[in-house]
Motif scaffolding. Structure first.
Motif, PDB file in Angstrom:
ATOM      1  N   MET A  49       0.812  -1.194   0.000  1.00 44.88           N
ATOM      2  CA  MET A  49       0.000   0.000   0.000  1.00 44.88           C
ATOM      3  C   MET A  49       0.855   1.257   0.000  1.00 44.88           C
ATOM      4  SD  MET A  49      -3.195  -0.593   2.485  1.00 44.88           S
ATOM      5  CE  MET A  49      -4.577   0.064   1.595  1.00 44.88           C
ATOM      6  N   LEU A  50       2.029   1.191   0.648  1.00 42.43           N
ATOM      7  CA  LEU A  50       2.884   2.365   0.707  1.00 42.43           C
ATOM      8  C   LEU A  50       3.575   2.643  -0.610  1.00 42.43           C
ATOM      9  CD1 LEU A  50       4.490   1.918   4.238  1.00 42.43           C
ATOM     10  CD2 LEU A  50       2.628   3.444   3.572  1.00 42.43           C
ATOM     11  N   GLU A  51       3.609   1.687  -1.497  1.00 45.33           N
ATOM     12  CA  GLU A  51       4.242   1.872  -2.788  1.00 45.33           C
ATOM     13  C   GLU A  51       3.216   1.846  -3.913  1.00 45.33           C
ATOM     14  OE1 GLU A  51       7.606  -0.660  -3.436  1.00 45.33           O
ATOM     15  OE2 GLU A  51       8.368  -0.326  -1.419  1.00 45.33           O
ATOM     16  N   SER A  52       2.054   2.418  -3.676  1.00 41.17           N
ATOM     17  CA  SER A  52       1.012   2.414  -4.692  1.00 41.17           C
ATOM     18  C   SER A  52       1.402   3.330  -5.852  1.00 41.17           C
ATOM     19  CB  SER A  52      -0.328   2.859  -4.099  1.00 41.17           C
ATOM     20  OG  SER A  52      -0.319   4.252  -3.860  1.00 41.17           O
ATOM     21  N   TYR A  53       0.841   3.044  -6.991  1.00 40.80           N
ATOM     22  CA  TYR A  53       1.124   3.824  -8.198  1.00 40.80           C
ATOM     23  C   TYR A  53       0.695   5.272  -8.007  1.00 40.80           C
ATOM     24  CZ  TYR A  53       1.338   4.886 -13.183  1.00 40.80           C
ATOM     25  OH  TYR A  53       1.638   5.424 -14.399  1.00 40.80           O
ATOM     26  N   HIS A  54      -0.454   5.473  -7.357  1.00 39.80           N
ATOM     27  CA  HIS A  54      -0.952   6.833  -7.142  1.00 39.80           C
ATOM     28  C   HIS A  54      -0.015   7.623  -6.231  1.00 39.80           C
ATOM     29  CE1 HIS A  54      -4.526   4.564  -8.418  1.00 39.80           C
ATOM     30  NE2 HIS A  54      -4.738   5.658  -9.125  1.00 39.80           N
ATOM     31  N   LEU A  55       0.525   6.975  -5.230  1.00 43.18           N
ATOM     32  CA  LEU A  55       1.459   7.633  -4.326  1.00 43.18           C
ATOM     33  C   LEU A  55       2.759   7.973  -5.058  1.00 43.18           C
ATOM     34  CD1 LEU A  55       1.727   8.649  -1.449  1.00 43.18           C
ATOM     35  CD2 LEU A  55       2.679   6.434  -0.820  1.00 43.18           C
ATOM     36  N   GLN A  56       3.170   7.118  -5.975  1.00 42.32           N
ATOM     37  CA  GLN A  56       4.367   7.385  -6.763  1.00 42.32           C
ATOM     38  C   GLN A  56       4.147   8.582  -7.691  1.00 42.32           C
ATOM     39  OE1 GLN A  56       5.003   3.567  -8.546  1.00 42.32           O
ATOM     40  NE2 GLN A  56       5.971   2.713  -6.720  1.00 42.32           N
ATOM     41  N   ILE A  57       2.939   8.714  -8.222  1.00 46.91           N
ATOM     42  CA  ILE A  57       2.610   9.884  -9.052  1.00 46.91           C
ATOM     43  C   ILE A  57       2.669  11.146  -8.190  1.00 46.91           C
ATOM     44  CG2 ILE A  57       0.775  11.034 -10.349  1.00 46.91           C
ATOM     45  CD1 ILE A  57      -0.057   8.262 -11.368  1.00 46.91           C
ATOM     46  N   LEU A  58       2.126  11.068  -6.985  1.00 54.32           N
ATOM     47  CA  LEU A  58       2.186  12.216  -6.066  1.00 54.32           C
ATOM     48  C   LEU A  58       3.627  12.592  -5.747  1.00 54.32           C
ATOM     49  CD1 LEU A  58      -0.700  11.423  -3.547  1.00 54.32           C
ATOM     50  CD2 LEU A  58      -0.552  13.381  -5.098  1.00 54.32           C
ATOM     51  N   ARG A  64      -2.571  -6.870  -8.099  1.00 54.99           N
ATOM     52  CA  ARG A  64      -1.762  -8.044  -7.804  1.00 54.99           C
ATOM     53  C   ARG A  64      -2.301  -8.706  -6.547  1.00 54.99           C
ATOM     54  NH1 ARG A  64       4.413  -6.562  -7.882  1.00 54.99           N
ATOM     55  NH2 ARG A  64       3.736  -5.523  -5.997  1.00 54.99           N
ATOM     56  N   THR A  65      -2.557  -9.990  -6.630  1.00 49.23           N
ATOM     57  CA  THR A  65      -3.054 -10.736  -5.479  1.00 49.23           C
ATOM     58  C   THR A  65      -1.922 -11.326  -4.654  1.00 49.23           C
ATOM     59  OG1 THR A  65      -3.295 -12.704  -6.859  1.00 49.23           O
ATOM     60  CG2 THR A  65      -5.241 -11.293  -6.585  1.00 49.23           C
ATOM     61  N   HIS A  66      -0.702 -11.252  -5.181  1.00 46.33           N
ATOM     62  CA  HIS A  66       0.456 -11.784  -4.477  1.00 46.33           C
ATOM     63  C   HIS A  66       1.653 -10.888  -4.784  1.00 46.33           C
ATOM     64  CE1 HIS A  66       3.707 -14.540  -3.328  1.00 46.33           C
ATOM     65  NE2 HIS A  66       2.797 -15.125  -2.562  1.00 46.33           N
ATOM     66  N   ALA A  67       2.498 -10.673  -3.802  1.00 50.08           N
ATOM     67  CA  ALA A  67       3.635  -9.766  -3.958  1.00 50.08           C
ATOM     68  C   ALA A  67       4.614 -10.213  -5.039  1.00 50.08           C
ATOM     69  CB  ALA A  67       4.357  -9.614  -2.628  1.00 50.08           C
ATOM     70  N   GLN A  68       4.653 -11.494  -5.369  1.00 52.11           N
ATOM     71  CA  GLN A  68       5.583 -11.986  -6.375  1.00 52.11           C
ATOM     72  C   GLN A  68       5.026 -11.920  -7.792  1.00 52.11           C
ATOM     73  OE1 GLN A  68       6.760 -15.859  -4.922  1.00 52.11           O
ATOM     74  NE2 GLN A  68       8.389 -14.980  -3.666  1.00 52.11           N
ATOM     75  N   HIS A  69       3.784 -11.489  -7.939  1.00 53.44           N
ATOM     76  CA  HIS A  69       3.233 -11.305  -9.283  1.00 53.44           C
ATOM     77  C   HIS A  69       3.897 -10.096  -9.948  1.00 53.44           C
ATOM     78  CE1 HIS A  69      -0.770 -13.516  -8.221  1.00 53.44           C
ATOM     79  NE2 HIS A  69       0.266 -14.329  -8.293  1.00 53.44           N
ATOM     80  N   ILE A  70       3.956 -10.119 -11.248  1.00 50.16           N
ATOM     81  CA  ILE A  70       4.598  -9.048 -11.999  1.00 50.16           C
ATOM     82  C   ILE A  70       3.683  -7.822 -12.023  1.00 50.16           C
ATOM     83  CG2 ILE A  70       5.419  -8.350 -14.278  1.00 50.16           C
ATOM     84  CD1 ILE A  70       6.105 -11.301 -14.777  1.00 50.16           C
TER      85      ILE A  70
END
Length: 137
Positions: free
Chosen positions: A1-10, A64-70
């Protein structure tokens, strides 16, 4: 959650606003420097192009349902803010092209934009805090 795409845009947007502030301050500091050419920061246009994708097709972020998914979208694909020279400014007699009123207008707009981004980011983390605490219990 801390590395979400929206947060990266911000984060990139805040970086652009900070760089824009420094660029405007540099322009104003050199207002009386002969032959000085002002600069500006380009970011929002690049971000809009990236988000809309090639041919106007919107890019979708995969869940992504799992952290190892691309991950299909990441911060590496986000554009970096760029400093470019102003080409359309009118030259003064000394060859300098800094317009004080224009720079102060840009500074005020950038400050409002930066404040909005910081409030939006703070709201994002407040939501995370509420979720962690169990919805405000």
């Amino acid at each position: 959650m801390l590395e979400s795409y929206h947060l990266q845009i911000l984060e990139r947007s805040l970086d652009a606003a900070t760089l824009r502030h420094r660029t405007i301050a540099n322009n104003i500091a050199n207002i009386d420097t002969p032959q000085f050419k002002s600069s500006q920061v380009v970011f929002e246009e690049l971000l809009q192009q990236e988000l809309s994708g090639v041919g106007g097709q919107q890019k979708l972020e995969a869940y992504r349902t799992h952290a190892q998914h691309i991950a299909f979208v990441n911060a590496g694909s986000l554009p970096m803010p760029q400093i470019v020279s102003n080409q359309n400014n009118v030259m003064q007699n000394n060859g300098n092209d800094v317009d004080f009123e224009s720079e102060m207008n840009l500074h005020a707009r950038n400050q409002i934009w930066y404040n909005g981004l910081t409030q939006f980011t703070a709201g994002h983390f407040q939501k995370l805090k509420n979720v962690i605490q169990g919805g405000g219990k």
